[in-house]
Every structure is written in structure tokens, then in C-alpha cells.
Motif scaffolding. Structure first.
Motif, mmCIF file in Angstrom:
data_model
loop_
_atom_site.group_PDB
_atom_site.id
_atom_site.type_symbol
_atom_site.label_atom_id
_atom_site.label_comp_id
_atom_site.label_asym_id
_atom_site.label_seq_id
_atom_site.Cartn_x
_atom_site.Cartn_y
_atom_site.Cartn_z
ATOM 1 N N LEU A 85 -10.849 6.751 -14.198
ATOM 2 C CA LEU A 85 -9.678 6.800 -13.325
ATOM 3 C C LEU A 85 -9.473 8.193 -12.743
ATOM 4 C CD1 LEU A 85 -6.996 4.770 -15.330
ATOM 5 C CD2 LEU A 85 -8.478 3.974 -13.477
ATOM 6 N N SER A 86 -8.964 8.231 -11.530
ATOM 7 C CA SER A 86 -8.630 9.486 -10.870
ATOM 8 C C SER A 86 -7.451 9.251 -9.936
ATOM 9 C CB SER A 86 -9.829 9.997 -10.063
ATOM 10 O OG SER A 86 -9.427 11.022 -9.184
ATOM 11 N N ARG A 87 -6.326 9.879 -10.259
ATOM 12 C CA ARG A 87 -5.141 9.726 -9.427
ATOM 13 C C ARG A 87 -5.413 10.254 -8.024
ATOM 14 N NH1 ARG A 87 -1.591 12.758 -7.444
ATOM 15 N NH2 ARG A 87 -2.187 14.568 -8.649
ATOM 16 N N GLY A 88 -6.139 11.357 -7.926
ATOM 17 C CA GLY A 88 -6.452 11.944 -6.628
ATOM 18 C C GLY A 88 -7.301 11.024 -5.768
ATOM 19 N N ALA A 89 -8.290 10.359 -6.383
ATOM 20 C CA ALA A 89 -9.132 9.422 -5.634
ATOM 21 C C ALA A 89 -8.299 8.255 -5.128
ATOM 22 C CB ALA A 89 -10.279 8.923 -6.504
ATOM 23 N N ALA A 90 -7.422 7.741 -5.982
ATOM 24 C CA ALA A 90 -6.549 6.644 -5.566
ATOM 25 C C ALA A 90 -5.655 7.086 -4.404
ATOM 26 C CB ALA A 90 -5.697 6.176 -6.738
ATOM 27 N N LYS A 91 -5.132 8.302 -4.492
ATOM 28 C CA LYS A 91 -4.265 8.825 -3.435
ATOM 29 C C LYS A 91 -5.043 8.970 -2.117
ATOM 30 C CE LYS A 91 -1.397 12.786 -2.260
ATOM 31 N NZ LYS A 91 -0.948 14.113 -2.673
ATOM 32 N N ARG A 92 -6.275 9.463 -2.182
ATOM 33 C CA ARG A 92 -7.079 9.614 -0.965
ATOM 34 C C ARG A 92 -7.398 8.255 -0.337
ATOM 35 N NH1 ARG A 92 -9.048 13.559 -4.286
ATOM 36 N NH2 ARG A 92 -10.814 12.330 -5.024
ATOM 37 N N ILE A 93 -7.770 7.279 -1.152
ATOM 38 C CA ILE A 93 -8.098 5.962 -0.623
ATOM 39 C C ILE A 93 -6.873 5.309 0.008
ATOM 40 C CG2 ILE A 93 -8.750 3.601 -1.287
ATOM 41 C CD1 ILE A 93 -10.539 4.987 -3.477
ATOM 42 N N LEU A 94 -5.758 5.313 -0.711
ATOM 43 C CA LEU A 94 -4.550 4.699 -0.175
ATOM 44 C C LEU A 94 -4.046 5.467 1.068
ATOM 45 C CD1 LEU A 94 -2.818 3.986 -3.575
ATOM 46 C CD2 LEU A 94 -3.711 2.267 -1.985
ATOM 47 N N VAL B 28 0.992 7.178 -6.798
ATOM 48 C CA VAL B 28 -0.070 8.168 -7.060
ATOM 49 C C VAL B 28 0.092 9.457 -6.267
ATOM 50 C CG1 VAL B 28 -1.735 6.407 -7.732
ATOM 51 C CG2 VAL B 28 -1.646 7.147 -5.346
ATOM 52 N N ASP B 29 1.268 9.698 -5.697
ATOM 53 C CA ASP B 29 1.443 10.869 -4.832
ATOM 54 C C ASP B 29 1.535 12.198 -5.572
ATOM 55 O OD1 ASP B 29 3.996 10.897 -5.880
ATOM 56 O OD2 ASP B 29 5.017 10.655 -3.961
ATOM 57 N N GLU C 216 -5.064 16.096 -10.049
ATOM 58 C CA GLU C 216 -5.768 15.229 -9.091
ATOM 59 C C GLU C 216 -6.846 14.381 -9.743
ATOM 60 O OE1 GLU C 216 -5.983 14.886 -5.386
ATOM 61 O OE2 GLU C 216 -3.879 15.443 -5.608
ATOM 62 N N GLU C 217 -7.588 14.934 -10.679
ATOM 63 C CA GLU C 217 -8.711 14.214 -11.281
ATOM 64 C C GLU C 217 -8.368 13.602 -12.637
ATOM 65 O OE1 GLU C 217 -11.251 13.456 -9.413
ATOM 66 O OE2 GLU C 217 -10.282 14.651 -7.871
ATOM 67 N N THR C 218 -7.083 13.498 -12.926
ATOM 68 C CA THR C 218 -6.659 12.886 -14.178
ATOM 69 C C THR C 218 -5.699 11.739 -13.865
ATOM 70 O OG1 THR C 218 -4.821 14.428 -14.442
ATOM 71 C CG2 THR C 218 -6.915 15.060 -15.451
ATOM 72 N N TYR C 219 -4.958 11.315 -14.849
ATOM 73 C CA TYR C 219 -4.028 10.210 -14.714
ATOM 74 C C TYR C 219 -3.066 10.265 -15.888
ATOM 75 C CZ TYR C 219 -7.202 8.604 -18.259
ATOM 76 O OH TYR C 219 -7.957 8.546 -19.388
ATOM 77 N N CYS C 220 -2.000 9.501 -15.792
ATOM 78 C CA CYS C 220 -1.067 9.388 -16.905
ATOM 79 C C CYS C 220 -0.420 8.004 -16.860
ATOM 80 C CB CYS C 220 -0.017 10.495 -16.861
ATOM 81 S SG CYS C 220 1.164 10.355 -15.497
ATOM 82 N N TYR C 221 0.402 7.726 -17.845
ATOM 83 C CA TYR C 221 1.061 6.426 -17.897
ATOM 84 C C TYR C 221 2.222 6.324 -16.906
ATOM 85 C CZ TYR C 221 -1.831 4.738 -21.639
ATOM 86 O OH TYR C 221 -2.916 4.307 -22.357
ATOM 87 N N ARG C 222 2.547 7.402 -16.220
ATOM 88 C CA ARG C 222 3.563 7.339 -15.165
ATOM 89 C C ARG C 222 2.948 7.021 -13.809
ATOM 90 N NH1 ARG C 222 6.095 12.939 -16.030
ATOM 91 N NH2 ARG C 222 4.093 13.193 -17.026
ATOM 92 N N CYS C 223 1.610 7.127 -13.698
ATOM 93 C CA CYS C 223 0.975 6.794 -12.411
ATOM 94 C C CYS C 223 0.048 5.589 -12.579
ATOM 95 C CB CYS C 223 0.293 8.006 -11.772
ATOM 96 S SG CYS C 223 -1.015 8.799 -12.740
ATOM 97 N N VAL D 252 0.840 -1.199 0.000
ATOM 98 C CA VAL D 252 0.000 0.000 0.000
ATOM 99 C C VAL D 252 0.879 1.255 0.000
ATOM 100 C CG1 VAL D 252 -1.766 1.291 1.270
ATOM 101 C CG2 VAL D 252 -1.941 -1.192 1.072
ATOM 102 N N GLU D 253 1.977 1.243 0.749
ATOM 103 C CA GLU D 253 2.897 2.396 0.757
ATOM 104 C C GLU D 253 3.481 2.635 -0.631
ATOM 105 O OE1 GLU D 253 4.505 2.306 5.366
ATOM 106 O OE2 GLU D 253 5.600 1.186 3.842
ATOM 107 N N GLU D 254 3.868 1.572 -1.309
ATOM 108 C CA GLU D 254 4.420 1.720 -2.660
ATOM 109 C C GLU D 254 3.356 2.214 -3.631
ATOM 110 O OE1 GLU D 254 6.980 2.042 -5.737
ATOM 111 O OE2 GLU D 254 7.469 1.776 -3.618
ATOM 112 N N ALA D 255 2.137 1.707 -3.517
ATOM 113 C CA ALA D 255 1.043 2.178 -4.362
ATOM 114 C C ALA D 255 0.794 3.663 -4.123
ATOM 115 C CB ALA D 255 -0.226 1.367 -4.086
ATOM 116 N N TYR D 256 0.870 4.104 -2.859
ATOM 117 C CA TYR D 256 0.686 5.521 -2.534
ATOM 118 C C TYR D 256 1.778 6.366 -3.195
ATOM 119 C CZ TYR D 256 -0.123 9.804 0.064
ATOM 120 O OH TYR D 256 -0.396 11.101 0.394
ATOM 121 N N ARG D 257 3.015 5.880 -3.180
ATOM 122 C CA ARG D 257 4.113 6.610 -3.828
ATOM 123 C C ARG D 257 3.868 6.751 -5.337
ATOM 124 N NH1 ARG D 257 7.088 4.312 0.394
ATOM 125 N NH2 ARG D 257 7.488 2.327 -0.631
#
Length: 102
Positions: free
Chosen positions: A87-96, A59-60, A67-74, A52-57
Motif C-alpha cells: 500500500l502507498s497513500r501517495g500512489a493512491a492520491k496520484r491515481i485518484l 488519501v489527501d 506519501e509512501e506509507t499508510y495508516c488506519y485513518r487513510c 472518486v472525490e471522496e476517496a481523494y479526500r
């Protein structure tokens, strides 16, 4: 239970659709897709916090996308193309982050 695919890997997960699971938060059961199991899910179960810590890193926000987008680096990849509109990088970051107590 609802099954999700993690792409062409040897592990997968299912989401229990029950009142008990919902009243206690989100639940996931990670399992080996290989008949008889290959031991990957067991290895992950011993390292859940680290995972979970690595997943958070991932999407940090270091990738630079919003926050509400994504890319191939995340979080975008070839295997989730059909779901990328949701998909939402910000949502993933908040959940993790909430799982980690951030």
C-alpha cells in the motif's frame, strides 16, 4: 479478467486483462455480489465523480502519514492486512488526482 475483493461488502470489482483495456488506461467493472443484484453498483455508477472525490479526500494527507506509507485513518483496514506491504497513500492520491484532473 482479474477479480478483486473489497472486503465483506455487497459490491466487488474485476479488472479486464485485455489489450483494449490497457491501451485506454485502467478499467474497473463494479458489480453487486448479491445474487440478482441489490442495486448498490447502480447507485455508485450514478455518483462516480463524487465517489472518486471522496476517496481523494481520504488519501489527501490529512491523516499525517507519509506519501509512501499508510495508516488506519487513510487506506489501511482489517481486510487488506495481507496486502498492506504494497500500500502507498501517495500512489493512491496520484491515481485518484489524475482521474480528477488535479
Amino acid at each position: 479478467m482479474r477479480r478483486k475483493s473489497l472486503g465483506p461488502s455487497v459490491i466487488d470489482y474485476i479488472t479486464p486483462n485485455s489489450i483494449a483495456a490497457c491501451s485506454h488506461g485502467v478499467s474497473r467493472l463494479i458489480y453487486d455480489k448479491v445474487p440478482g443484484g441489490a442495486g448498490h453498483a447502480r447507485q455508485l455508477s450514478d455518483r462516480v465523480i463524487e465517489l472518486v472525490e471522496e476517496a481523494y479526500r481520504v488519501v489527501d494527507g490529512h491523516c499525517g502519514c507519509g506519501e509512501e506509507t499508510y495508516c488506519y485513518r487513510c487506506i489501511a483496514n482489517y481486510y487488506n492486512q495481507s496486502k498492506q506491504a504494497k500500500l502507498s497513500r501517495g500512489a493512491a492520491k496520484r491515481i485518484l488526482g489524475s482521474l480528477l484532473g488535479y
